[in-house]
Design an enzyme around this catalytic site. Structure first.
Site, PDB file in Angstrom:
ATOM      1  N   GLY A  11      34.423  50.118  41.089  1.00 31.34           N
ATOM      2  CA  GLY A  11      34.913  48.820  40.633  1.00 31.34           C
ATOM      3  C   GLY A  11      33.858  48.089  39.816  1.00 31.34           C
ATOM      4  N   ILE A  62      37.500  57.704  57.312  1.00 32.58           N
ATOM      5  CA  ILE A  62      36.434  58.019  56.347  1.00 32.58           C
ATOM      6  C   ILE A  62      35.439  58.978  56.982  1.00 32.58           C
ATOM      7  CG2 ILE A  62      34.721  57.048  54.769  1.00 32.58           C
ATOM      8  CD1 ILE A  62      35.526  54.324  55.399  1.00 32.58           C
ATOM      9  N   TYR A 146      44.941  38.113  50.369  1.00 34.81           N
ATOM     10  CA  TYR A 146      43.518  38.388  50.117  1.00 34.81           C
ATOM     11  C   TYR A 146      42.648  37.536  51.041  1.00 34.81           C
ATOM     12  CZ  TYR A 146      39.196  38.923  47.335  1.00 34.81           C
ATOM     13  OH  TYR A 146      37.919  39.200  46.900  1.00 34.81           O
ATOM     14  N   LYS A 150      40.225  39.008  54.047  1.00 37.46           N
ATOM     15  CA  LYS A 150      38.771  38.841  54.048  1.00 37.46           C
ATOM     16  C   LYS A 150      38.314  38.031  55.268  1.00 37.46           C
ATOM     17  CE  LYS A 150      37.466  41.011  50.233  1.00 37.46           C
ATOM     18  NZ  LYS A 150      36.531  42.149  50.256  1.00 37.46           N
ATOM     19  N   THR A 176      32.528  35.894  39.825  1.00 34.43           N
ATOM     20  CA  THR A 176      31.487  36.681  39.175  1.00 34.43           C
ATOM     21  C   THR A 176      32.079  37.315  37.922  1.00 34.43           C
ATOM     22  OG1 THR A 176      30.489  37.114  41.327  1.00 34.43           O
ATOM     23  CG2 THR A 176      29.847  38.591  39.545  1.00 34.43           C
ATOM     24  N   ARG A 187      42.205  37.991  35.479  1.00 34.62           N
ATOM     25  CA  ARG A 187      41.325  36.863  35.805  1.00 34.62           C
ATOM     26  C   ARG A 187      40.965  36.095  34.539  1.00 34.62           C
ATOM     27  NH1 ARG A 187      37.202  39.337  40.255  1.00 34.62           N
ATOM     28  NH2 ARG A 187      37.550  41.248  39.079  1.00 34.62           N
TER      29      ARG A 187
HETATM   30  N1  UDP Z   1      43.293  30.805  34.829  1.00 34.95           N
HETATM   31  C1  UDP Z   1      43.746  30.265  33.639  1.00 34.95           C
HETATM   32  N2  UDP Z   1      44.200  31.114  32.671  1.00 34.95           N
HETATM   33  C2  UDP Z   1      44.216  32.460  32.820  1.00 34.95           C
HETATM   34  C3  UDP Z   1      43.739  33.008  34.038  1.00 34.95           C
HETATM   35  C4  UDP Z   1      43.301  32.143  35.019  1.00 34.95           C
HETATM   36  O1  UDP Z   1      43.747  29.036  33.449  1.00 34.95           O
HETATM   37  O2  UDP Z   1      44.639  33.152  31.878  1.00 34.95           O
HETATM   38  C5  UDP Z   1      42.793  29.875  35.865  1.00 34.95           C
HETATM   39  C6  UDP Z   1      43.341  30.104  37.253  1.00 34.95           C
HETATM   40  O3  UDP Z   1      44.554  29.399  37.432  1.00 34.95           O
HETATM   41  C7  UDP Z   1      42.216  29.553  38.114  1.00 34.95           C
HETATM   42  C8  UDP Z   1      40.967  29.878  37.301  1.00 34.95           C
HETATM   43  O4  UDP Z   1      41.403  30.104  35.973  1.00 34.95           O
HETATM   44  O5  UDP Z   1      42.333  28.147  38.223  1.00 34.95           O
HETATM   45  C9  UDP Z   1      40.230  31.103  37.792  1.00 34.95           C
HETATM   46  O6  UDP Z   1      41.166  32.127  37.937  1.00 34.95           O
HETATM   47  P1  UDP Z   1      40.799  33.624  38.281  1.00 34.95           P
HETATM   48  O7  UDP Z   1      42.073  34.372  38.324  1.00 34.95           O
HETATM   49  O8  UDP Z   1      39.756  34.117  37.373  1.00 34.95           O
HETATM   50  O9  UDP Z   1      40.119  33.605  39.714  1.00 34.95           O
HETATM   51  P2  UDP Z   1      40.207  32.675  41.023  1.00 34.95           P
HETATM   52  O10 UDP Z   1      38.993  31.862  40.969  1.00 34.95           O
HETATM   53  O11 UDP Z   1      41.445  31.816  40.971  1.00 34.95           O
HETATM   54  O12 UDP Z   1      40.234  33.648  42.114  1.00 34.95           O
END
Ligand code: UDP
Length: 312
Positions: A11, A62, A146, A150, A176, A187
């Protein structure tokens, strides 16, 4: 020299960890089933005689031949889009997968580092988040798969530590970013960079006032290695305390890519945390003054360069 098993080693974070331990002369066994990991992330490591790979789903039994000094348990989908698509696998890897990894740690007398997450704080009512905050998680919401996996993983790790004396370390990883994130993992970092590089609109969810704090992967890896070698069980937050709104983040990406993209607004996903920023005083204290070194601008430049090839 140590012998280290890294679950989720193909990953984004796992592959950087494989590289780090190999660089230090350790032997690395990488385990992954490529559900969200990628063979591309580890292809360059196969020429190293200290590297080996086991294709496996860690929710099943495992087995690793020979001694093990450490297990870094990083297998799990980690993007909200991924865990919405893979809800049961996400719950299983956090629960059954962590149980298997702990069982192996007990058997081998290995130290286990659990990759936990800032998601255990849910939509936090305390800001910034300190390790003693218990969180505000919706157990039955779509993100709960998730978060609860966790949280269970942390509870299971502490139980093995207390009941079986397994040497455990728990890290709560905040957002990160860096090379080897998947272009389509959904993300915000890959989404915005890919959109900006293609000249498409950047999709800000909600009003963009929600905040996140972004840590470059090399800073995270340094913190992880220090935690593994420290005497502190944790949990310890590792992240970058520089907090931005998502709208500010979109603007930064447009500026750094020199893109002509516009910003558009789309609906906010359910239970999207409104604010997130790590309190890293504990990490500073127990990890030998660890703190992030890479500025957002430098980290993003390296990440944009990586995605440039992928988009092309
Ligand atoms: N987000 C956004 N546009 C995108 C993808 C994500 O505005 O195309 C926002 C999402 O709603 C969140 C933040 O960016 O508020 C971070 O999202 P991500 O999925 O990276 O990770 P999270 O911190 O939510 O686990």
């Amino acid at each position: 020299m140590a012998r280290v098993l890294i679950t989720g080693g193909a990953g984004f974070i796992g592959s950087h960890l494989c590289e780090r331990f190999l660089k230090e002369g350790d032997e690395v066994i990488c385990m992954d089933n490529f559900i969200t990991g990628s063979p591309d992330n580890i292809a360059h490591l196969f020429t190293n005689k200290n590297f080996s790979f086991i294709p496996q789903d860690v929710t099943t039994y495992i087995y690793v031949k020979g001694p093990l000094d450490a297990i870094l348990h990083f297998a799990s989908p980690a993007s909200p889009v991924d865990y919405l698509e893979l809800p049961i696998q996400t719950l299983k890897v956090g629960s059954l997968g962590t149980h298997k990894a702990l069982g192996l740690a007990k058997e081998k007398g290995a130290r286990l580092l659990l990759a936990s997450t800032s998601e255990v704080y849910g939509d936090p009512l305390v800001h910034p988040q300190k390790e003693d905050y218990w969180g505000n998680v919706n157990p039955i919401g779509p993100r709960g798969v998730y978060d609860e996996a966790k949280r269970f993983a942390e509870a299971m790790t502490m139980a093995y530590h207390r009941a079986h004396g397994v040497q455990a370390r728990i890290v709560r990883i905040f957002n990160t970013y860096g090379p080897r994130m998947r272009l389509r993992d959904g993300r915000v970092v890959p989404n915005f960079i890919a959109q900006a590089l293609r000249g498409e609109d950047l999709t800000v969810y909600g009003d963009g006032k929600q905040t996140r704090s972004f840590c470059f992967v090399s800073d995270l890896v340094e913190g992880l290695v220090r935690l593994l070698r420290s005497d502190h069980v944790g949990p310890v937050n590792i992240g970058n305390p520089r907090e931005l709104t998502i709208l500010e983040f979109a603007q930064a990406i447009i500026q750094l890519t020199g893109s002509k993209s516009q910003i558009i607004f789309q609906p906010l996903p359910i239970d999207d945390p409104k604010q997130r920023k790590p309190d890293i005083s504990l990490a500073r204290q127990v990890l030998n003054n660890w703190e992030p070194r890479v500025s957002l601008e430098d980290g993003l430049r390296q990440t944009i360069a990586y995605f440039q090839d992928k988009v092309a």
